[in-house]
Each structure stands twice: as structure tokens, then as C-alpha cells.
Motif scaffolding. Structure first.
Motif, mmCIF file in Angstrom:
data_model
loop_
_atom_site.group_PDB
_atom_site.id
_atom_site.type_symbol
_atom_site.label_atom_id
_atom_site.label_comp_id
_atom_site.label_asym_id
_atom_site.label_seq_id
_atom_site.Cartn_x
_atom_site.Cartn_y
_atom_site.Cartn_z
ATOM 1 N N ALA A 198 0.827 -1.209 0.000
ATOM 2 C CA ALA A 198 0.000 0.000 0.000
ATOM 3 C C ALA A 198 0.864 1.263 0.000
ATOM 4 O O ALA A 198 0.475 2.278 -0.585
ATOM 5 C CB ALA A 198 -0.920 -0.002 1.217
ATOM 6 N N ARG A 199 2.040 1.210 0.636
ATOM 7 C CA ARG A 199 2.892 2.397 0.720
ATOM 8 C C ARG A 199 3.287 2.917 -0.660
ATOM 9 O O ARG A 199 3.386 4.116 -0.875
ATOM 10 C CB ARG A 199 4.149 2.087 1.537
ATOM 11 C CG ARG A 199 3.893 1.948 3.024
ATOM 12 C CD ARG A 199 5.189 1.868 3.819
ATOM 13 N NE ARG A 199 4.931 1.354 5.146
ATOM 14 C CZ ARG A 199 5.161 0.106 5.531
ATOM 15 N NH1 ARG A 199 5.690 -0.762 4.664
ATOM 16 N NH2 ARG A 199 4.903 -0.292 6.752
ATOM 17 N N ALA A 200 3.533 2.010 -1.600
ATOM 18 C CA ALA A 200 3.947 2.433 -2.938
ATOM 19 C C ALA A 200 2.835 3.214 -3.626
ATOM 20 O O ALA A 200 3.088 4.238 -4.271
ATOM 21 C CB ALA A 200 4.335 1.218 -3.773
ATOM 22 N N SER A 201 1.608 2.756 -3.488
ATOM 23 C CA SER A 201 0.495 3.469 -4.108
ATOM 24 C C SER A 201 0.198 4.772 -3.372
ATOM 25 O O SER A 201 -0.133 5.789 -3.994
ATOM 26 C CB SER A 201 -0.749 2.576 -4.136
ATOM 27 O OG SER A 201 -1.767 3.174 -4.916
ATOM 28 N N LEU A 202 0.342 4.764 -2.053
ATOM 29 C CA LEU A 202 0.171 6.003 -1.296
ATOM 30 C C LEU A 202 1.218 7.042 -1.700
ATOM 31 O O LEU A 202 0.930 8.238 -1.777
ATOM 32 C CB LEU A 202 0.266 5.722 0.208
ATOM 33 C CG LEU A 202 -0.928 5.009 0.847
ATOM 34 C CD1 LEU A 202 -0.606 4.620 2.285
ATOM 35 C CD2 LEU A 202 -2.182 5.881 0.805
ATOM 36 N N ALA A 203 2.441 6.576 -1.981
ATOM 37 C CA ALA A 203 3.483 7.496 -2.433
ATOM 38 C C ALA A 203 3.117 8.120 -3.767
ATOM 39 O O ALA A 203 3.392 9.303 -4.015
ATOM 40 C CB ALA A 203 4.816 6.758 -2.534
ATOM 41 N N ASP A 204 2.477 7.343 -4.648
ATOM 42 C CA ASP A 204 2.001 7.900 -5.908
ATOM 43 C C ASP A 204 0.952 8.980 -5.661
ATOM 44 O O ASP A 204 0.937 10.020 -6.331
ATOM 45 C CB ASP A 204 1.389 6.796 -6.781
ATOM 46 C CG ASP A 204 2.430 5.969 -7.512
ATOM 47 O OD1 ASP A 204 3.608 6.388 -7.554
ATOM 48 O OD2 ASP A 204 2.062 4.915 -8.054
ATOM 49 N N LEU A 205 0.076 8.728 -4.704
ATOM 50 C CA LEU A 205 -0.962 9.715 -4.393
ATOM 51 C C LEU A 205 -0.354 11.023 -3.889
ATOM 52 O O LEU A 205 -0.803 12.116 -4.260
ATOM 53 C CB LEU A 205 -1.924 9.138 -3.344
ATOM 54 C CG LEU A 205 -3.083 10.034 -2.913
ATOM 55 C CD1 LEU A 205 -3.924 10.464 -4.108
ATOM 56 C CD2 LEU A 205 -3.956 9.326 -1.880
ATOM 57 N N VAL A 206 0.687 10.915 -3.069
ATOM 58 C CA VAL A 206 1.373 12.115 -2.600
ATOM 59 C C VAL A 206 1.990 12.861 -3.776
ATOM 60 O O VAL A 206 1.906 14.088 -3.886
ATOM 61 C CB VAL A 206 2.461 11.742 -1.563
ATOM 62 C CG1 VAL A 206 3.308 12.970 -1.217
ATOM 63 C CG2 VAL A 206 1.820 11.166 -0.307
ATOM 64 N N ARG A 207 2.613 12.121 -4.704
ATOM 65 C CA ARG A 207 3.181 12.751 -5.901
ATOM 66 C C ARG A 207 2.124 13.490 -6.709
ATOM 67 O O ARG A 207 2.329 14.611 -7.182
ATOM 68 C CB ARG A 207 3.825 11.674 -6.789
ATOM 69 C CG ARG A 207 5.316 11.548 -6.661
ATOM 70 C CD ARG A 207 5.928 10.931 -7.905
ATOM 71 N NE ARG A 207 5.417 9.608 -8.213
ATOM 72 C CZ ARG A 207 5.610 9.005 -9.381
ATOM 73 N NH1 ARG A 207 6.272 9.622 -10.351
ATOM 74 N NH2 ARG A 207 5.150 7.788 -9.595
ATOM 75 N N ILE A 208 0.975 12.851 -6.878
ATOM 76 C CA ILE A 208 -0.110 13.472 -7.633
ATOM 77 C C ILE A 208 -0.589 14.735 -6.934
ATOM 78 O O ILE A 208 -0.817 15.772 -7.571
ATOM 79 C CB ILE A 208 -1.260 12.467 -7.824
ATOM 80 C CG1 ILE A 208 -0.816 11.350 -8.784
ATOM 81 C CG2 ILE A 208 -2.514 13.153 -8.344
ATOM 82 C CD1 ILE A 208 -1.763 10.174 -8.832
ATOM 83 N N ASN A 209 -0.735 14.677 -5.618
ATOM 84 C CA ASN A 209 -1.172 15.865 -4.872
ATOM 85 C C ASN A 209 -0.177 17.011 -5.020
ATOM 86 O O ASN A 209 -0.564 18.173 -5.188
ATOM 87 C CB ASN A 209 -1.356 15.521 -3.395
ATOM 88 C CG ASN A 209 -2.678 14.825 -3.121
ATOM 89 O OD1 ASN A 209 -3.633 14.968 -3.870
ATOM 90 N ND2 ASN A 209 -2.734 14.057 -2.052
ATOM 91 N N ARG A 210 1.106 16.695 -4.952
ATOM 92 C CA ARG A 210 2.132 17.744 -5.017
ATOM 93 C C ARG A 210 2.255 18.359 -6.403
ATOM 94 O O ARG A 210 2.394 19.579 -6.549
ATOM 95 C CB ARG A 210 3.485 17.177 -4.587
ATOM 96 C CG ARG A 210 3.595 16.919 -3.099
ATOM 97 C CD ARG A 210 4.921 16.253 -2.768
ATOM 98 N NE ARG A 210 5.052 16.033 -1.325
ATOM 99 C CZ ARG A 210 5.967 15.241 -0.771
ATOM 100 N NH1 ARG A 210 6.837 14.596 -1.550
ATOM 101 N NH2 ARG A 210 6.026 15.094 0.534
ATOM 102 N N ARG A 211 2.184 17.525 -7.450
ATOM 103 C CA ARG A 211 2.524 17.991 -8.786
ATOM 104 C C ARG A 211 1.322 18.222 -9.691
ATOM 105 O O ARG A 211 1.430 18.955 -10.676
ATOM 106 C CB ARG A 211 3.465 16.979 -9.456
ATOM 107 C CG ARG A 211 4.790 16.801 -8.731
ATOM 108 C CD ARG A 211 5.712 15.861 -9.472
ATOM 109 N NE ARG A 211 6.037 16.350 -10.812
ATOM 110 C CZ ARG A 211 6.791 15.674 -11.688
ATOM 111 N NH1 ARG A 211 7.276 14.482 -11.341
ATOM 112 N NH2 ARG A 211 7.043 16.171 -12.876
#
Length: 222
Positions: free
Chosen positions: A23-36
Motif C-alpha cells: 500500500a505504501r507504494a500506491s500512497l506514495a504515488d498519491l502524494v506525488r499526484i497531490n504535489r505535482r
């Protein structure tokens, strides 16, 4: 077939059933999407529209997941006291501040416990009837306003992650869940209607491009 031109379509997502490490890998993608790609910029506009600069306030972030939105609020508003709530304990591991494991349908707080109740990319997981229940519960806990950010149901975000998978290296779960999330998302008019059905007042919503997010704020009866 072009998706997302009709009504909401809800399908099961994968991430909430994954082991924590996956789940952490997909959550990291979500953080990237939120930031960029618009999550944080939409949040900035919502905060600036609703909360006066310099105000000290308490805020409950429901469905906080990795807590990056709450962290952004802390960074943007130094007078903010953010409590992060999620149903899955492992999602909260990186959250700053107070963390609570709990059910959004049975919030473990007294009426008027927080100035603001906030959720981001959370409501689209639920049926319209469940969203109305959730918003009514949020309104009971919030003294001032309920603040919501969610996806705008539109073909552009539906195809974005799958078409950019190789370019940005998205996790397979992010690709799968991302399209499903957009199919389950809202229009601004739909979110406004759900807020009114929940008994919230003075509801207003704005849609943002290129973020393809909807930001909603509504007053509570507390």
C-alpha cells in the motif's frame, strides 16, 4: 468508449485490501499526484477562500491516509492543529501530529469538537446515500465549516494515469484504482446537492483545471 460521461460508477478498489508494504507504494504515488498535479494547489485555494490568514484553528482530516494534505495545512497555516483519522492504522504511519484510527461513519468525537472537518479524495468511495450520512456526521463534529476536496468525474483524469504509466512509473495499483476513482467521482453540482441533502448550509463548490479537483465548503448547524 469514452468513460465518465454518465453518472457515478462505483467498483471495488485494491489499495485498502493490500498489505502495508504494498500500500505504501500506491500512497506514495498519491502524494506525488497531490504535489505535482493539483491536490495541494486546490487545498491552498480552499484554505485561502475559507479560513482567514492568521487564524488559529483545529481541523480533523478524515481518510487522511499518508497525511500529506494535513502536513501541507501545517506548513501553510502555522496556527493549525490537525488531527488525522483513517480506518487503516498502517496508512497513518507517516502522519504528523495526532493520529486516530476510527470509522468515519462512527466518529469518536463529541459534537463541535473541531473548527473544521476536512476530507480529500475520500467521499468518492461511497454511494450517494453513504456520502449524505458522512457529510451529516462531519457537520455534527465541525463548529464552523466542512471542507471537501474530491475528484472531478471527467475523461481527462480517467485516462491520465494509464497513459502516463511508463513516463512517471506509476505503481500498477495506482493505475487500476486511479481510473476506478475517477469513475466514482462527482461533478460540482452533484457534491452541492449531497451537501444540502446532508443538512449543510451555505454550500459552495468550485472546479479546478488542470487539477480536475472539486473543492467544496459548507457551513454547519453547530
Amino acid at each position: 468508449m469514452i468513460h465518465c460521461l454518465g453518472g457515478r460508477v462505483l467498483k471495488p478498489e485494491i489499495m485498502d485490501s493490500l498489505p502495508p508494504a504494498e500500500a505504501r507504494a500506491s500512497l506514495a504515488d498519491l502524494v506525488r499526484i497531490n504535489r505535482r498535479w493539483g491536490g495541494h494547489s486546490t487545498l491552498r485555494k480552499l484554505l485561502d477562500d475559507v479560513i482567514p490568514t492568521g487564524e488559529e484553528f483545529s481541523l480533523l482530516d478524515i481518510g487522511a491516509a499518508s497525511g500529506d494534505m494535513g502536513e501541507y495545512i501545517h506548513a501553510r497555516r502555522h496556527g493549525a492543529r490537525v488531527t488525522s483519522l483513517d480506518y487503516i492504522a498502517s496508512h497513518l504511519e507517516a502522519c504528523p501530529g495526532i493520529r486516530v484510527v476510527g470509522d468515519a461513519f462512527q466518529l469518536p468525537f463529541a459534537a463541535g469538537s473541531f473548527d473544521y472537518v476536512f476530507s480529500s479524495l475520500f467521499l468518492h468511495h461511497f454511494t450517494d446515500e453513504e456520502v449524505v450520512r458522512l457529510l451529516a456526521g462531519f457537520g455534527r463534529i465541525a463548529r464552523k465549516r466542512v471542507l471537501i476536496i474530491d475528484l472531478w468525474r471527467n475523461p481527462v483524469p480517467y485516462y491520465f494515469i494509464s497513459r502516463t504509466r511508463r513516463l512517471f512509473g506509476w505503481h500498477p495499483v495506482s493505475v487500476y484504482d486511479g481510473a476506478i476513482s475517477v469513475e466514482a467521482a462527482f461533478t460540482a453540482r452533484e457534491l452541492l446537492d449531497l451537501a444540502r441533502r446532508a443538512g449543510l448550509t451555505e454550500a459552495r463548490a468550485a472546479s479546478y483545471i488542470p487539477a480536475y479537483r472539486i473543492a467544496l465548503s459548507a457551513k454547519t448547524g453547530v
